[in-house]
Design a protein around this motif. Structure first.
Motif, short mmCIF file in Angstrom:
data_model
loop_
_atom_site.label_atom_id
_atom_site.label_comp_id
_atom_site.label_asym_id
_atom_site.label_seq_id
_atom_site.Cartn_x
_atom_site.Cartn_y
_atom_site.Cartn_z
N ALA A 118 0.85 -1.20 0.00
CA ALA A 118 0.00 0.00 0.00
C ALA A 118 0.88 1.25 0.00
CB ALA A 118 -0.92 -0.01 1.21
N ARG A 119 1.99 1.19 0.76
CA ARG A 119 2.92 2.33 0.82
C ARG A 119 3.54 2.56 -0.57
NH1 ARG A 119 8.01 3.79 3.78
NH2 ARG A 119 8.87 1.71 3.51
N LEU A 120 3.94 1.45 -1.21
CA LEU A 120 4.53 1.56 -2.57
C LEU A 120 3.50 2.11 -3.55
CD1 LEU A 120 6.50 -1.81 -2.55
CD2 LEU A 120 7.53 0.44 -3.04
N ALA A 121 2.26 1.63 -3.45
CA ALA A 121 1.21 2.06 -4.40
C ALA A 121 0.92 3.55 -4.22
CB ALA A 121 -0.05 1.23 -4.19
N VAL A 178 4.69 -5.73 -7.38
CA VAL A 178 5.35 -4.45 -7.71
C VAL A 178 5.24 -4.21 -9.22
CG1 VAL A 178 7.50 -3.13 -7.58
CG2 VAL A 178 6.91 -4.72 -5.74
N ALA A 179 5.43 -5.29 -10.00
CA ALA A 179 5.28 -5.16 -11.46
C ALA A 179 3.86 -4.77 -11.83
CB ALA A 179 5.66 -6.49 -12.13
N ALA A 180 2.91 -5.11 -10.98
CA ALA A 180 1.50 -4.81 -11.28
C ALA A 180 1.13 -3.35 -11.02
CB ALA A 180 0.60 -5.73 -10.45
N LEU A 181 1.98 -2.60 -10.33
CA LEU A 181 1.66 -1.19 -10.08
C LEU A 181 1.78 -0.44 -11.42
CD1 LEU A 181 3.70 -0.64 -6.77
CD2 LEU A 181 1.22 -1.00 -7.00
N ALA A 219 -2.01 -9.33 -15.94
CA ALA A 219 -3.15 -9.60 -15.04
C ALA A 219 -3.70 -8.31 -14.45
CB ALA A 219 -2.70 -10.54 -13.93
N SER A 220 -2.80 -7.35 -14.14
CA SER A 220 -3.29 -6.11 -13.52
C SER A 220 -4.01 -5.22 -14.54
CB SER A 220 -2.12 -5.34 -12.90
OG SER A 220 -1.37 -4.70 -13.90
N ALA A 221 -3.63 -5.38 -15.83
CA ALA A 221 -4.27 -4.55 -16.86
C ALA A 221 -5.63 -5.12 -17.27
CB ALA A 221 -3.35 -4.44 -18.07
N ALA A 222 -5.86 -6.41 -16.95
CA ALA A 222 -7.09 -7.09 -17.43
C ALA A 222 -8.31 -6.61 -16.65
CB ALA A 222 -6.92 -8.59 -17.27
#
Ligand code: PXP
Length: 252
Positions: free
Chosen positions: A178-181, A208-211, A249-252
């Motif tokens: 959450a801190r990274l996001a 992290v790659a999904a951010l 997956a995060s873009a889907a």
């Protein structure tokens, strides 16, 4: 926001660590850089430390001359390193804190307290056309400070997140992500390009790659550790696959 392409920067410092353990010339970090690029690395990172414990001056000079991908020159903001960077003209310079006694870079730059010392180094590098990135803790107020310093890029320190993954502490993992996001979102909204790295492995890289704001990951130790067993190309391909799967997956 739709995810932009995610670059993988491969840090070859520990190829030099192994070489230096015996002296001589092998393994050669420049050969590792060529192999990494052939296996899918988008750029190469090398940290020339004050004590030259791994990468040496001749290595960065050869990397600059011989590789055909961006060189990210990791450095402390000292007069000596700024002079080397100005001569070398790498694609990018990532400013990191450096303590003699540490085993690796242990925390982000203190860009709030260290403003006076960092500002002239950043200005000289930016003026020379080097893309400056600041290795920082993933905190919103730090994004503001980075912006004020005029650096175009921040690299978010993922070390605390990776330690939480290794410890199996699900609550700490959630809190660190959450801190990274938050930092990635805020930094991106301020116009900073967002990179991340430190301690990432195939098992921890996905979230992290999904951010979506993260444009580049810089990874070294885990790749070199896996390379001992599977070879560097296979280690890089596995990391790329984990990054790309999480991104899709995060873009889907
Ligand atoms: N980014 C920065 C700024 C670093 O200092 C390091 C470690 O040299 C890395 C990324 C890569 O960390 P690791 O070797 O743990 O993958």
């Amino acid at each position: 926001m739709p995810a932009s392409p995610l670059r993988l920067g491969v840090n070859v410092d520990h190829v030099a660590t192994l070489r230096n353990a015996r002296g001589g010339t092998m393994p050669d970090p420049v050969r590792a850089a060529h192999a990494a690029i052939a296996a899918g690395a988008d750029g190469i990172t090398a940290h020339l430390r004050e004590d030259r414990r791994h990468i040496r001056d001749a290595d960065v000079e050869r990397l600059r001359r011989e590789i055909d991908r961006p060189l990210n020159f990791e450095m402390a903001a000292t007069d000596e390193m700024v002079a080397i960077a100005l001569r070398l003209q790498p694609h990018a310079a990532c400013l990191v804190p450096e303590k003699r006694e540490e085993r690796t870079t242990e925390g982000g730059l203190d860009i709030v307290g260290g403003r006076q010392h960092l500002a002239p180094a950043i200005a000289r590098l930016v003026e020379a056309g080097v893309r400056v990135s600041l290795f920082v803790e993933p905190e919103v107020h730090v994004m503001e400070a980075a912006r004020a310093l005029g650096a175009p890029v921040v690299e978010l320190h993922t070390g605390t997140y990776c330690e939480a993954v290794i410890a199996g502490d699900a609550g700490a993992v959630r809190a660190e992500l959450a801190r990274l996001a938050r930092a990635a979102e805020h930094g991106h909204a301020l116009g900073l390009e967002i990179h991340a790295g430190h301690g990432l492995t195939v098992d921890s890289v996905g979230p992290v790659a999904a951010l979506p704001q993260v444009r580049e990951l810089n990874i070294g130790h885990a790749l070199m550790a896996e390379a001992i067993f599977d070879g560097l190309p296979a280690a890089i391909r596995a990391m790329r696959a984990a990054m790309d799967a999480a991104r899709v997956a995060s873009a889907a």
